[in-house]
Design an enzyme around this catalytic site. Sequence first.
Site, PDB file in Angstrom:
ATOM      1  N   CYS A   1     -74.888 117.203  55.492  1.00  0.00           N
ATOM      2  CA  CYS A   1     -75.228 116.433  56.689  1.00  0.00           C
ATOM      3  C   CYS A   1     -74.648 115.035  56.645  1.00  0.00           C
ATOM      4  O   CYS A   1     -75.388 114.038  56.672  1.00  0.00           O
ATOM      5  CB  CYS A   1     -76.747 116.370  56.825  1.00  0.00           C
ATOM      6  SG  CYS A   1     -77.468 117.994  56.609  1.00  0.00           S
TER       7      CYS A   1
ATOM      8  N   GLY B   1     -53.796 107.548  33.146  1.00  0.00           N
ATOM      9  CA  GLY B   1     -53.410 107.023  34.444  1.00  0.00           C
ATOM     10  C   GLY B   1     -52.197 107.641  35.095  1.00  0.00           C
ATOM     11  O   GLY B   1     -51.959 107.434  36.285  1.00  0.00           O
TER      12      GLY B   1
ATOM     13  N   PRO C   1     -54.697 110.671  28.496  1.00  0.00           N
ATOM     14  CA  PRO C   1     -54.465 111.329  29.787  1.00  0.00           C
ATOM     15  C   PRO C   1     -55.638 112.226  30.168  1.00  0.00           C
ATOM     16  O   PRO C   1     -56.228 112.874  29.311  1.00  0.00           O
ATOM     17  CB  PRO C   1     -53.209 112.180  29.519  1.00  0.00           C
ATOM     18  CG  PRO C   1     -53.299 112.507  28.068  1.00  0.00           C
ATOM     19  CD  PRO C   1     -53.945 111.308  27.403  1.00  0.00           C
TER      20      PRO C   1
HETATM   21  N1  LLP Z   1     -58.856 106.018  29.959  1.00  0.00           N
HETATM   22  C1  LLP Z   1     -59.738 105.224  30.597  1.00  0.00           C
HETATM   23  C2  LLP Z   1     -60.270 104.050  29.896  1.00  0.00           C
HETATM   24  C3  LLP Z   1     -60.125 105.534  31.911  1.00  0.00           C
HETATM   25  O1  LLP Z   1     -60.980 104.739  32.539  1.00  0.00           O
HETATM   26  C4  LLP Z   1     -59.603 106.680  32.550  1.00  0.00           C
HETATM   27  C5  LLP Z   1     -59.999 107.033  33.920  1.00  0.00           C
HETATM   28  C6  LLP Z   1     -58.689 107.483  31.837  1.00  0.00           C
HETATM   29  C7  LLP Z   1     -58.338 107.121  30.545  1.00  0.00           C
HETATM   30  C8  LLP Z   1     -58.085 108.723  32.426  1.00  0.00           C
HETATM   31  O2  LLP Z   1     -57.299 108.450  33.548  1.00  0.00           O
HETATM   32  P1  LLP Z   1     -56.384 109.594  34.184  1.00  0.00           P
HETATM   33  O3  LLP Z   1     -55.332 109.935  33.170  1.00  0.00           O
HETATM   34  O4  LLP Z   1     -57.225 110.763  34.469  1.00  0.00           O
HETATM   35  O5  LLP Z   1     -55.830 108.965  35.396  1.00  0.00           O
HETATM   36  N2  LLP Z   1     -62.537 109.835  39.799  1.00  0.00           N
HETATM   37  C9  LLP Z   1     -61.236 109.297  40.116  1.00  0.00           C
HETATM   38  C10 LLP Z   1     -60.475 108.864  38.874  1.00  0.00           C
HETATM   39  C11 LLP Z   1     -61.247 107.869  38.020  1.00  0.00           C
HETATM   40  C12 LLP Z   1     -60.524 107.501  36.756  1.00  0.00           C
HETATM   41  C13 LLP Z   1     -61.395 106.693  35.864  1.00  0.00           C
HETATM   42  N3  LLP Z   1     -60.818 106.355  34.610  1.00  0.00           N
HETATM   43  C14 LLP Z   1     -60.462 110.335  40.932  1.00  0.00           C
HETATM   44  O6  LLP Z   1     -60.990 111.412  41.202  1.00  0.00           O
HETATM   45  O7  LLP Z   1     -59.319 110.079  41.319  1.00  0.00           O
END
Ligand code: LLP
Length: 423
Positions: free
Chosen positions: A348, A238, A278
């Site tokens: 489109c 996150g 991450p």
């Molecule tokens: N762990 C879990 C349980 C998650 O659901 C996620 C992301 C992560 C880790 C990794 O999160 P990160 O470190 O990448 O923030 N498609 C969206 C982001 C969706 C994230 C979903 N879960 C975008 O393009 O912003």
Amino acid sequence: MHHFAYRNGTLHAEAVDLARLADEVGTPFYCYSTATIERHYRLFAEALGAEAHIFFAMKANSNLAVLRLLAKLGAGADTVSEGEIRRALAAGIAPGKIVFSGIGKSDRELAFAVDQGIYQINIETEGELYALARIAAANGQRQAVAIRVNPDVGAGAHAKITTGSTENKFGVSMSDAERLYGAASSMPGLHMCGLAVHIGSQIRDLGDLEAAFARMADLVVRLRRAGHRVARLDLGGGLGIPYEMSEAVAHGPDLIQAYAAMVRRVLGNLDVEVGFEPGRLIVGNAGVLITCVVRHNPRPHKTFVIVDAAMNDLIRPAMYDAYHDIWPVTEPGPDVSSRPYDVVGPICESSDQFAAARRLPVSGPGDYLAIMTAGAYGATMSSTYNSRQLVPEILVSGGRFAVVRPRQTFEALLDLDQIPDWL
Ligand code: LLP
């Protein structure tokens, strides 16, 4: 920080000239920088310390070459489907370094994960807990399990990527977690290890993460008082990244350091093994989407620049109103004038837009543009909408490059379908 910069008038990925690369492989394509991935992984791993487990959230980027690179750096994988587990294994990530998360794991997927002997399954619902206990016991195994808690602290850059509030489908409440932890401790197929939390994505304010982690710390204490063993805490992913150049200068790696200090402050005395998931932080700034201007559509109040990449290749702007910097691949000289453009793709739909009123050097057909910070949730979220081929992915390392996914052929695209013999 990343390793995309102008050299001798052209944007380079490390030492590779992106204009030459575009001439060679054709556009659009994704290009990833090894040095940038390594840098971000190391910054994160070193800040959190050698004892921390890092499970790369491969939903951000699941190309086998990227996974192999991360495996070599010591990363494990956070997976959310059988397909992702299979990819992680194929890339050389050991089962003992794989976490399986997700709200809707099927029995088949749970059985597959148990069979592989993966490190940990993060349970998100009561029903899943019972299903897993049954499946693991039937297999004569004890599966390491963490319960994903919804701490009711939502965060993230957009409502669609917030996961930690009670409004969101993810995890169980704090009180249910306490009840289920107790119940699960006596189930034969399970080995209760700890708790997991993930409150959202693209979070740059540490306050929300701190609030969620503090709640997790309280829960660990309560569970231990009730006589349970809580050895692991999976703190999710996150952590956000700069999407705008100006932000990059303002923030740099400081956020990672501040995050690590916060984790130590909030959880340092708890004597738990911490894990992290991450995704974006490791690969986001390590990728660009190179596209080519097809032509302009001048309208009375604005000019559209139509490029050959589209929302099926990179859906983030259409889906989350996400901002991505756009850099011309040819470095604009001091005398080149700029003007505002709406940068759009050929699909489109009006949502097929990468930027609105963005000031760019005046460009014409054939000019290459780089859509920056596209290494996370770019290729993995792409589709073949409008029967467009999946685009190539290129991995650069120093002066070398390799096509790590070739452009899908039209034959392969059409072969996905079958016409029944009664037609
Ligand atoms: N762990 C879990 C349980 C998650 O659901 C996620 C992301 C992560 C880790 C990794 O999160 P990160 O470190 O990448 O923030 N498609 C969206 C982001 C969706 C994230 C979903 N879960 C975008 O393009 O912003």
